[in-house]
Motif scaffolding. Structure first.
Motif, PDB file in Angstrom:
ATOM      1  N   ARG A 199      10.470   8.069   8.645  1.00  0.00           N
ATOM      2  CA  ARG A 199      10.213   7.191   7.499  1.00  0.00           C
ATOM      3  C   ARG A 199      11.416   6.326   7.135  1.00  0.00           C
ATOM      4  N   TYR A 232      11.969  -3.963   2.275  1.00  0.00           N
ATOM      5  CA  TYR A 232      10.599  -3.533   2.596  1.00  0.00           C
ATOM      6  C   TYR A 232       9.684  -3.796   1.411  1.00  0.00           C
ATOM      7  N   GLY A 271       1.010   6.183  -3.247  1.00  0.00           N
ATOM      8  CA  GLY A 271       1.368   7.367  -4.020  1.00  0.00           C
ATOM      9  C   GLY A 271       0.475   8.564  -3.744  1.00  0.00           C
ATOM     10  N   SER A 287       2.376  17.106  11.056  1.00  0.00           N
ATOM     11  CA  SER A 287       3.090  17.367   9.802  1.00  0.00           C
ATOM     12  C   SER A 287       2.636  18.631   9.086  1.00  0.00           C
ATOM     13  N   HIS A 341      12.373  16.175   7.398  1.00  0.00           N
ATOM     14  CA  HIS A 341      11.095  15.504   7.140  1.00  0.00           C
ATOM     15  C   HIS A 341      11.461  14.088   6.708  1.00  0.00           C
TER      16      HIS A 341
HETATM   17  C1  LIG Z   1       1.396  12.771   7.265  1.00  0.00           C
HETATM   18  C2  LIG Z   1       1.689  11.359   7.691  1.00  0.00           C
HETATM   19  C3  LIG Z   1       1.076  10.180   7.183  1.00  0.00           C
HETATM   20  N1  LIG Z   1       1.633   9.117   7.859  1.00  0.00           N
HETATM   21  C4  LIG Z   1       2.576   9.559   8.744  1.00  0.00           C
HETATM   22  C5  LIG Z   1       2.602  10.960   8.680  1.00  0.00           C
HETATM   23  C6  LIG Z   1       3.455  11.843   9.547  1.00  0.00           C
HETATM   24  C7  LIG Z   1       4.852  11.840   9.070  1.00  0.00           C
HETATM   25  C8  LIG Z   1       5.128  12.695   7.874  1.00  0.00           C
HETATM   26  O1  LIG Z   1       4.864  13.900   7.942  1.00  0.00           O
HETATM   27  O2  LIG Z   1       5.649  12.155   6.906  1.00  0.00           O
HETATM   28  C9  LIG Z   1       3.378   8.777   9.699  1.00  0.00           C
HETATM   29  C10 LIG Z   1       3.992   7.522   9.264  1.00  0.00           C
HETATM   30  N2  LIG Z   1       3.632   6.717   8.215  1.00  0.00           N
HETATM   31  C11 LIG Z   1       4.449   5.629   8.176  1.00  0.00           C
HETATM   32  C12 LIG Z   1       5.329   5.701   9.275  1.00  0.00           C
HETATM   33  C13 LIG Z   1       6.235   4.508   9.605  1.00  0.00           C
HETATM   34  C14 LIG Z   1       7.411   4.504  10.269  1.00  0.00           C
HETATM   35  C15 LIG Z   1       8.592   5.279   9.698  1.00  0.00           C
HETATM   36  O3  LIG Z   1       8.636   6.524   9.823  1.00  0.00           O
HETATM   37  O4  LIG Z   1       9.549   4.631   9.228  1.00  0.00           O
HETATM   38  C16 LIG Z   1       5.074   6.899   9.955  1.00  0.00           C
HETATM   39  C17 LIG Z   1       5.756   7.480  11.176  1.00  0.00           C
HETATM   40  C18 LIG Z   1       4.415   4.516   7.214  1.00  0.00           C
HETATM   41  C19 LIG Z   1       3.853   4.770   5.879  1.00  0.00           C
HETATM   42  N3  LIG Z   1       2.712   5.463   5.563  1.00  0.00           N
HETATM   43  C20 LIG Z   1       2.509   5.404   4.221  1.00  0.00           C
HETATM   44  C21 LIG Z   1       3.532   4.650   3.623  1.00  0.00           C
HETATM   45  C22 LIG Z   1       3.656   4.329   2.150  1.00  0.00           C
HETATM   46  C23 LIG Z   1       2.710   3.241   1.784  1.00  0.00           C
HETATM   47  C24 LIG Z   1       3.357   1.991   1.253  1.00  0.00           C
HETATM   48  O5  LIG Z   1       4.554   1.727   1.461  1.00  0.00           O
HETATM   49  O6  LIG Z   1       2.593   1.222   0.638  1.00  0.00           O
HETATM   50  C25 LIG Z   1       4.383   4.226   4.654  1.00  0.00           C
HETATM   51  C26 LIG Z   1       5.603   3.358   4.560  1.00  0.00           C
HETATM   52  C27 LIG Z   1       1.345   6.012   3.540  1.00  0.00           C
HETATM   53  C28 LIG Z   1       1.125   7.428   3.871  1.00  0.00           C
HETATM   54  N4  LIG Z   1       0.511   7.879   5.006  1.00  0.00           N
HETATM   55  C29 LIG Z   1       0.521   9.262   5.025  1.00  0.00           C
HETATM   56  C30 LIG Z   1       1.186   9.690   3.835  1.00  0.00           C
HETATM   57  C31 LIG Z   1       1.420  11.123   3.455  1.00  0.00           C
HETATM   58  C32 LIG Z   1       1.570   8.544   3.135  1.00  0.00           C
HETATM   59  C33 LIG Z   1       2.382   8.438   1.859  1.00  0.00           C
HETATM   60  C34 LIG Z   1       1.555   8.243   0.639  1.00  0.00           C
HETATM   61  C35 LIG Z   1       2.440   7.728  -0.492  1.00  0.00           C
HETATM   62  O7  LIG Z   1       3.285   8.494  -0.976  1.00  0.00           O
HETATM   63  O8  LIG Z   1       2.260   6.574  -0.862  1.00  0.00           O
HETATM   64  C36 LIG Z   1       0.017  10.077   6.149  1.00  0.00           C
END
Ligand SMILES: Cc1c2[nH]c(c1CCC(=O)O)Cc1[nH]c(c(CCC(=O)O)c1C)Cc1[nH]c(c(CCC(=O)O)c1C)Cc1[nH]c(c(C)c1CCC(=O)O)C2
Length: 349
Positions: free
Chosen positions: A32, A41, A98, A211, A325
């Protein structure tokens, strides 16, 4: 063995560490690393939803490059999400800020499986376009492609969204094992094809994120998860790309995860790299494992912990420095830059 990864990243420290070859210094990147911790970003994402951003190669490339420029990390992680391939095959889902991924109609019956066709590269032209743009920009710096592992994807699909206890997922796994295996087999195809598309377009390394699999005991992991993660990882065995396999809270599962086929096992912060290496054995490199919460600790404290992790990593068969993580959104990005510099400084051979 056919190789699609750009040959110039073959001698990068990241690829060499993954292959347990000598490195000039410990490579470092952060799960992340692209995302809300960076003001640039937040600025570029304004007015675009997460899923929309993932389908725009120009945005994907720029967001992927932001942390590489800022922190000087040893790899770019492709900006996307684990649910993007599910959306690409037609599933109705959204990523809610979120909250995380939310699925309109959860998958709980055999008929529901029809809504989840196999993935081909034709489903994701914007992914391969973005990878090609990035590889041209990145030069010697490797791009890491990724996918979600079948268990973690299944959890979102069966629960309908994020879950603390994975109640419906576990009930399905044990209550209807045939349906569980059919669902995970399909997800393994989708994840494997998603990894393959990225690697074929030029990603140098891939990471399979499981995860939430730390929610399972070893016996369930071996029976209900391992065959499917193995299939997803095997999908890129024909390409010359090292594979990383990571999950959270997987201390009890590490040795089994190592047997799924990846060259590198990601370790969360609950197990020391020394213990992890003992559990995984000499045939794998390790990745990890700074607690992301410690990025908020005073620098003198953080400094000693980073140095300790680098030292432990030097005794492992191969080590890629990372967090245990993902980066938390409100961390000070300058701390990530300092950690990157410190890892490089204390590990230079
Ligand atoms: C479980 C999981 C997800 N997505 C991902 C996982 C596995 C990694 C981990 O365990 O953290 C993988 C992921 N998601 C994202 C990346 C991008 C590249 C990086 O790591 O920098 C990667 C590798 C972007 C993202 N994926 C997400 C965001 C946030 C959304 C935003 O910025 O608007 C980003 C940058 C959304 C997302 N998508 C997911 C979650 C739990 C969330 C966060 C929700 C939140 O708190 O808003 C599912």
């Amino acid at each position: 063995m056919p190789s699609s990864a750009p040959p110039r990243t073959r001698s990068s420290d990241l690829v060499r560490a993954a292959r347990r070859e000598p490195v000039s210094r410990t490579p470092v990147w952060f799960m992340r690393q692209a995302g809300r911790s960076l003001p640039e970003y937040r600025a570029i994402r304004e007015g675009t939803t997460m899923l929309e951003a993932c389908t725009r190669p120009d945005l994907v490339a720029e967001i992927t490059l932001q942390p590489v420029r800022r922190h000087g990390v040893d790899a770019a992680i492709f900006f996307s999400d684990i649910v993007v391939p599910l959306k690409a095959v037609g599933l109705d889902l959204d990523i809610v800020a979120g909250v995380g991924p939310v699925v309109a109609e959860p998958i709980r019956t055999r008929a529901d499986l029809d809504r989840l066709p196999e993935l081909t590269s034709e489903h994701v032209p914007y992914i391969t376009d973005a990878v090609r743009l990035l590889v041209a920009e990145l030069g010697d710096t490797p791009l890491i492609g990724f996918a979600g592992a079948p268990f973690t994807l299944a959890s979102y699909l069966v629960e309908g969204g994020p879950s603390k206890n994975h109640v419906r997922t576990k009930a399905l796994m044990h209550g209807d094992p045939d349906l569980w295996h059919a669902l995970c087999d399909r997800l393994a195809q989708i994840s494997g094809a998603f990894l393959h598309a990225q690697a074929e377009a030029g990603a140098s390394v891939v990471q399979l994120f499981d995860s939430w699999v730390g929610a399972l005991p070893r016996a369930d992991y071996a029976r209900y998860v391992l065959p499917h993660s193995t299939k997803a990882l095997a999908a890129v065995a024909d390409l010359d790309v090292p594979r990383i396999h990571f999950g959270v809270g997987t201390g009890e599962l590490l040795s089994l995860m190592g047997s799924a086929g990846a060259e590198v096992v990601g370790v969360d912060y609950r197990v020391s790299l020394t213990d992890a290496t003992e559990r995984i054995g000499p045939d794998h490199a390790v990745q990890g494992n700074l607690d992301p919460a410690l990025l908020f600790a005073p620098w003198e404290v953080l400094r000693d912990i980073v140095v300790e992790i680098v030292d432990e990593g030097r005794r492992a068969p191969g080590h890629i420095f990372n967090l245990g993580h993902g980066v938390l959104p409100d961390v000070d990005p300058d701390v990530l830059t300092r950690v990157t510099e410190l890892v490089h400084e204390v590990s230079t051979r």
